[in-house]
Design a protein around this motif. Structure first.
Motif, mmCIF file in Angstrom:
data_model
loop_
_atom_site.group_PDB
_atom_site.id
_atom_site.type_symbol
_atom_site.label_atom_id
_atom_site.label_comp_id
_atom_site.label_asym_id
_atom_site.label_seq_id
_atom_site.Cartn_x
_atom_site.Cartn_y
_atom_site.Cartn_z
ATOM 1 N N LEU A 24 0.862 -1.183 0.000
ATOM 2 C CA LEU A 24 0.000 0.000 0.000
ATOM 3 C C LEU A 24 0.897 1.231 0.000
ATOM 4 N N VAL A 25 0.411 2.304 -0.617
ATOM 5 C CA VAL A 25 1.124 3.586 -0.530
ATOM 6 C C VAL A 25 0.782 4.150 0.844
ATOM 7 N N HIS A 26 1.689 3.957 1.784
ATOM 8 C CA HIS A 26 1.410 4.319 3.170
ATOM 9 C C HIS A 26 1.602 5.806 3.437
ATOM 10 N N ASP A 27 2.548 6.389 2.728
ATOM 11 C CA ASP A 27 2.801 7.825 2.895
ATOM 12 C C ASP A 27 3.399 8.378 1.610
ATOM 13 N N LEU A 28 2.904 9.520 1.189
ATOM 14 C CA LEU A 28 3.374 10.150 -0.039
ATOM 15 C C LEU A 28 3.715 11.612 0.234
ATOM 16 N N SER A 29 4.990 11.950 0.086
ATOM 17 C CA SER A 29 5.427 13.338 0.273
ATOM 18 C C SER A 29 5.406 14.060 -1.072
ATOM 19 N N ARG A 30 5.003 15.331 -1.045
ATOM 20 C CA ARG A 30 4.925 16.123 -2.275
ATOM 21 C C ARG A 30 5.686 17.428 -2.131
ATOM 22 N N ASP A 31 6.125 17.947 -3.251
ATOM 23 C CA ASP A 31 6.773 19.260 -3.285
ATOM 24 C C ASP A 31 5.740 20.320 -2.944
ATOM 25 N N PHE A 32 6.088 21.210 -2.031
ATOM 26 C CA PHE A 32 5.140 22.212 -1.544
ATOM 27 C C PHE A 32 4.635 23.135 -2.649
ATOM 28 N N LEU A 33 5.499 23.522 -3.560
ATOM 29 C CA LEU A 33 5.128 24.472 -4.608
ATOM 30 C C LEU A 33 4.539 23.795 -5.848
ATOM 31 N N GLU A 34 5.176 22.730 -6.316
ATOM 32 C CA GLU A 34 4.752 22.093 -7.555
ATOM 33 C C GLU A 34 3.751 20.950 -7.350
#
Length: 203
Positions: free
Chosen positions: A72-82
């Motif tokens: 499972l995708v347990h945690d996904l971090s994303r770029d704050f701006l993009e």
């Protein structure tokens, strides 16, 4: 089941920026019965799979073309701006033990009270926590709002349809969605502003 290819990752720390520049996402694979692995996946391939699977559907992660892990995708971090993915945690759960995950609620159709009475559809609950075996977890819970003919009718938690063995961990009498009269919506929109003004005046 959706499949995603992955490779063992050698770059760690600040060096992972090199991977992102090449369109590769750094990730971690872990679970109760496996050792932690630093891995990498293709950004475009991941986004395509994630769009269909979300965070509550199992994905077959194929590592180095040899081992397969149901994750499972347990945690996904994303770029704050993009808002692009920057790091992923893949979790391999036990298939014999129930787990709890958040599942989004999707409203379908146009409520008759909106169409005929000029009301506004209000979504009170966007997601719920469900408990089930990993292989039975739904990606999303869909519910029709067409039957909302008056401002008194509501969609409750107990109206949500889920598969066998799936339990929604929330009060069954809570309101998921309802149609409010135009003047009621305006009152609710004004409330936060008025409250803030009062707080400023008190200060």
């Amino acid at each position: 089941m959706l499949t995603l290819s992955a490779k063992i990752r050698k770059e760690v720390g600040r060096k992972t920026k090199i991977l992102r520049n090449r369109g590769v996402l750094p990730a971690v694979l872990y679970g109760p019965k496996i050792k932690n692995e630093n891995i990498e996946v293709g950004l475009k391939e991941f986004e395509k799979v994630y769009q269909e699977a979300g965070q509550s559907s199992l994905i077959s992660l194929e590592l180095e073309g040899k081992k397969k892990y149901l994750v499972l995708v347990h945690d996904l971090s994303r770029d704050f701006l993009e808002n692009t993915p920057t790091h992923i945690d893949f979790y391999q759960p036990s298939l014999t033990e129930k787990i709890e995950v958040k599942v989004p609620i999707v409203l379908e159709g146009e409520a008759e009270a909106v169409k005929n009475l000029g009301g506004t559809l209000i979504k009170n609950i966007a997601e719920v926590i469900v408990k089930a075996l990993p292989q039975n977890l739904p990606k999303e819970i869909k519910v029709s709002v067409i039957g909302l003919k008056t401002f008194e009718e509501t969609v409750l938690i107990k109206d949500l349809k889920v598969g066998e063995g799936v339990e929604i961990l929330r009060n069954p009498e809570e309101i998921v969605a309802q149609v409010r009269p135009p003047e009621k919506v305006e009152e609710e929109l004004k409330k936060p502003i008025e409250e803030k003004v009062e707080e400023v005046e008190k200060v």
